[in-house]
Design an enzyme around this catalytic site. Sequence first.
Site, PDB file in Angstrom:
ATOM      1  N   GLY A  23      -5.625   2.538   3.166  1.00 53.90           N
ATOM      2  CA  GLY A  23      -6.389   3.289   2.181  1.00 53.90           C
ATOM      3  C   GLY A  23      -5.714   3.327   0.825  1.00 53.90           C
ATOM      4  N   GLU A  75       0.645  -3.273   6.616  1.00 54.18           N
ATOM      5  CA  GLU A  75       2.020  -3.566   6.209  1.00 54.18           C
ATOM      6  C   GLU A  75       2.810  -2.272   6.013  1.00 54.18           C
ATOM      7  OE1 GLU A  75       2.263  -6.312   2.903  1.00 54.18           O
ATOM      8  OE2 GLU A  75       0.411  -7.285   3.499  1.00 54.18           O
ATOM      9  N   TYR A  98       3.380 -18.600  -4.884  1.00 56.46           N
ATOM     10  CA  TYR A  98       4.077 -17.901  -5.969  1.00 56.46           C
ATOM     11  C   TYR A  98       5.569 -17.894  -5.671  1.00 56.46           C
ATOM     12  CZ  TYR A  98       4.248 -14.061  -2.615  1.00 56.46           C
ATOM     13  OH  TYR A  98       4.468 -13.303  -1.492  1.00 56.46           O
ATOM     14  N   TRP A 143      -1.220 -17.376   0.492  1.00 59.41           N
ATOM     15  CA  TRP A 143      -1.424 -16.175  -0.331  1.00 59.41           C
ATOM     16  C   TRP A 143      -1.099 -16.563  -1.765  1.00 59.41           C
ATOM     17  CZ3 TRP A 143      -3.151 -11.303   0.867  1.00 59.41           C
ATOM     18  CH2 TRP A 143      -3.126 -10.390  -0.191  1.00 59.41           C
TER      19      TRP A 143
END
Length: 374
Positions: free
Chosen positions: A83, A124, A243, A336
């Site tokens: 959330g 996570e 990245y 990612w």
Amino acid sequence: MAISLFTSILLFLLQVCFSDDEKKVVKSSYWFFDSAYPLSNIGSTFYTHLLCAQAFVDPNTFQLNISNSKTAQPSYDLSIARGIADDSALSSMASNASTRKTFIDSSITIGRSYNFHGLDLDWEFPSTTTDMTNLGLLFKEWREAVEKESKNSNKPQLLLTAAVYYSSVFCSLSYPAEATENNLDWINVMAFDFGAPTWKPNLTEAPAALYNQFSEVSGDSGISSWIQAGFLARKIVFGLPYYGYAWKLKDANNHGFLAPANGPDITVDGALEFRVVTKKLVQFIAQNITITAFNSMLVSDYCYNGTTWIGYDDVQSIYTKVTYAKGKGSLGYFSWQIDLDYNWTLSKLNRLKLMNLSFSNIFVLVSRFLNSLL
């Protein structure tokens, strides 16, 4: 006649090998709803799945909320995170059967409403033994609900996946490996973020080393950990970062891995960032007198210009990792994230690598067939 027979068999082998790669290998990437990178720009031949990030768990109702339903499209999977207002939302949701059911029911409703093919949980990370236990229960109940809904709706089951720590053990806490394997279609192993200048400011690091003779933390050690925990390799999808991270060297003449550093370099390309995406990295290298290097022991790249030092994964690192994942028998790879790639360079590379491996399989099969005729 022999030539005609050989040709038809070769064509059949080509079809079999390419259909295996296209249908059984997961080639996926995360993509954000509010990305400036439109879905129409994404090369559909490069990926089998897109993980549309992110939907969030409401910390009060424990229902799933999608941030921008107008961009949800068929043929993709929905990524679910914690959330926005409460980092403990997933923990609270998973803590009892009633709130788990609320979450599960709402996730299936949203998945079907927007024609997603699956649901991906990005927690996570579970931080207590109770969290890990509840995560196993969540996966079990989620699978049961997805199976029941599929039977009632006469539609294919929604895929269930999860993004997980690089290792099966997080801060001395073991993931519920058996429940995870039994109830998920696969796991997305985040084999990156092993070093960054914010939490390792004094030495340059390989942010996503495949191997590491200096540390127990590496992509290979993580995959080995999951397999040793009893998790099937064919349900593991290997993570690739598009990245890197920028450190500021103490001495411009000492510029290898584990070189002394003064924390993050926040001046790359004039941006106040130390997380350097592939697009920006390509521009930085092109616009500056930059030295690049590949370390085959770590399977990681770095570049430097003066005291600016950036650790990242370039073409050779990504190519080697896709080869590694294939050799381990894993289900595939994910990146990612998709819009960080530059001109599809890394995405094209991954597809080419899988095609090369297919041709290798063809030669083996043809050889065996010819031997059988002798």
